[in-house]
Design an enzyme around this catalytic site. Structure first.
Site: not given
Ligand code: AMP
Length: 554
Positions: A189, A334, A443, A448
């Site tokens: 990640t 993940e 917050k 929120w």
């Molecule tokens: P990554 O593993 O780097 O792709 O990051 C995953 C994170 O990206 C998720 O936990 C979200 O916070 C964010 N994310 C992915 N897709 C979306 C989406 N369609 N809308 C909002 N946040 C997203």
């Protein structure tokens, strides 16, 4: 002892080798195509399979055993696709390195995964060369698309030319049968805090996830598609598209290093893809370029956008100005990554359909989801109650990779669920709407304020190119929103006017009084807004903040 009646079905393991064999025979005429800046280099899946056989032989000859990790340090291109398929099919583990990580993080992930061999694109040698002395497990480097002699190797490391190494090998490789639960590929990640965390996908999870990508309610990927894969192959395995392509025979269009709006549009004009995948920031650039130089892109049946929330204004611009449908999806490294996809229900009215389309989408059948409040109680899926999203399913990580079995960030996993760190609500029919990352939540006076809602609203202003919202400390209210805005070129909007434009969509107390005009929103290694950089700039006093009056009490 097992209770119940056993099935009569074969227990044939799910395997990426089976998908590869299928692709190189049944889908032999499908193509992987790489853009060179002016034209395309083409390779059929049949040819790709033969190259994969040669690479597997070459890696075996270099001493790569089953379960050994092989890193790739490459753009999305034909050679990367060959490596993507050969490495898991021979029972080893593909580790696509994120070329945009900081050098220390790259060294950390390659050493943590214990990559034995790294395949590097020639154009990336200037980045990779300085890292090599710090990569403690690497014994061999293979240089594709470039001059291997340009790389100075430290003692104990051999450097090989991809072309020469493969040319000497037979094309047929007897890909072994491996346990479907064994690791096939790894991604780390992009980790906003602490060291990056490794997710090891299994053959089983990769095959099941590929099926999901191909379902109509997933990405509906099929042999009729030419899929432009802009999302990097190191970002959650390019959202699973390359392995799904083995299954369905979709042709792949790879942008290599040509990731700016102009070459992307040139590539589209030449190759007319039917499908494309990238994070929102790429599409912001493409839309800007299209506004200046119109081009018909209606060959795209759909554009899948995820990784961060898609601003509804962007979706609307695609709908109204380009005649192209945007499909919003949510996922994480993940989660392989497909968790939810925003196809509206078939019986929704046009107005309802829009609300569904801008949501993060409906969970896949095999992905279970629940929301937990601050006290750890499960909240109902009533479309209103907010909570932190937790998911589980056959392509969801159950832990992070650890070379020595010490648990890595165990608080991310509990009772068989993955804690996503995303906060949102779920409707009774399983559609997710995210309002924030838990760490980005603002917050104010105990209530929120969604940074995502504010960002989307500010970005819908015609004078605004990009906007990122962070919470900043406040004596009276604990926290208040600060909007960091990038204006379109040549416009002259001010904070007062931008705030006034929000007043019909937000309660008065939610309207932000801190505004900063910046040249560009800082981005992470996978192109998402990097709010921690904005927070740090604010904390250092490096942001020029315009202060308006406020907040209003109601
Ligand atoms: P990554 O593993 O780097 O792709 O990051 C995953 C994170 O990206 C998720 O936990 C979200 O916070 C964010 N994310 C992915 N897709 C979306 C989406 N369609 N809308 C909002 N946040 C997203």
């Amino acid at each position: 002892m097992m209770v119940g009646m056993l099935s009569t079905m074969q227990d044939e393991p799910l395997s990426l080798a089976t998908l590869l064999r299928h692709a190189m025979t049944a889908k032999a005429d499908s193509e992987v195509v790489t853009w060179t800046g002016s034209e395309a280099r083409r390779m059929t899946f049949g040819e790709m399979g033969r190259r994969a056989g040669q690479l597997a032989h070459a890696l075996r000859a270099l001493g790569v055993e089953q379960t050994d990790r092989v890193g790739t340090f490459m753009w999305n291109n034909n050679e990367h696709f060959v490596a993507y398929n050969a490495i898991p099919a021979m029972g080893s583990v593909l580790h696509a390195l994120n070329i945009r990580l900081f050098p220390e993080q790259l060294t950390f992930v390659a050493n943590h995964a214990e990559d034995k061999v790294v395949i590097v694109d020639g154009s990336l040698l200037p980045l990779f060369g300085p890292l090599l002395p710090g990569l403690t497990s690497v014994k061999h480097v293979i240089v594709a698309n470039g001059d291997a002699s340009a790389l100075e190797a430290p003692a104990g490391v051999s450097v090989h030319s991809w072309d020469e190494l493969l040319a000497a090998q037979p094309e047929e490789f007897d890909f072994p049968v491996v346990d479907e639960r064994m690791a096939a590929a790894m991604c780390y990640t992009s980790g906003t805090t602490g060291d990056p965390k490794g997710v090891a996908y299994s053959h089983r999870s990769s095959v099941l996830h590929s099926m999901q990508v191909c379902t109509t309610d997933g990405m509906a990927l099929s042999e009729r598609d030419d899929a432009l894969v802009i999302v990097p192959m190191f970002h959650a395995n390019a959202w699973g598209i390359p392995y799904a392509a083995l299954m369905c025979g979709a042709s792949l269009l790879m942008p290599d290093r040509f990731l700016q709006p102009e070459p992307i549009l040139a590539m589209m004009a030449a190759e007319k893809p039917t499908f494309a995948a990238a994070v929102p920031t790429i599409w912001t650039g493409v839309l800007g370029q299209l506004a200046a130089n119109p081009q018909d892109i209606t060959h795209l049946r759909e554009v899948i956008v995820g990784g961060s929330a898609v601003p509804p204004s962007m979706m609307k611009a695609f709908d109204d100005e380009q005649g192209v449908r945007v499909l919003h999806a949510w996922g994480m490294t993940e989660t392989s990554p497909l968790g939810s996809v925003a196809h509206p229900p078939a019986r929704a009215t046009a107005e309802e359909a829009w609300d569904y389309r801008i949501s993060q989408g409906q969970f896949a059948a095999s992905v279970q989801a629940r929301l937990l409040d601050d006290d750890g109680n499960v909240v109902p899926h009533d479309g209103e109650s907010l909570g932190e999203l937790e998911v589980k399913g056959p392509w969801i990580a159950g832990s992070y990779y650890s070379p020595d079995d010490t648990e890595v960030e165990p608080e991310k996993f509990h009772d068989g669920w993955l804690r996503t760190g995303d906060v949102g609500r779920i409707t009774p029919n399983g559609y997710l709407t995210l309002v924030d990352r838990s760490k980005d939540v603002i917050k104010s006076g105990g209530e929120w304020i969604s940074s995502v809602d504010l960002e989307n609203a500010v970005m819908s202003h015609p004078d605004v190119l990009e906007a990122a919202v962070i919470g900043v400390p406040d004596d009276a209210w604990d926290e208040r929103p600060l909007v960091a805005v990038v204006l379109n070129e040549g416009v002259d909007a001010d904070a007062e006017g931008l705030r006034a434009a929000l007043s019909d969509r937000f309660a008065k107390w939610q309207l932000p009084e801190h505004w900063a005009f910046i040249d560009e929103v800082p981005k992470t290694s996978v192109g998402k807004f990097d709010k921690k950089v904005i927070r740090a700039r604010y904390a250092d006093g490096a942001l020029d903040v315009v202060e308006l009056e406020g907040p209003h009490p109601n």
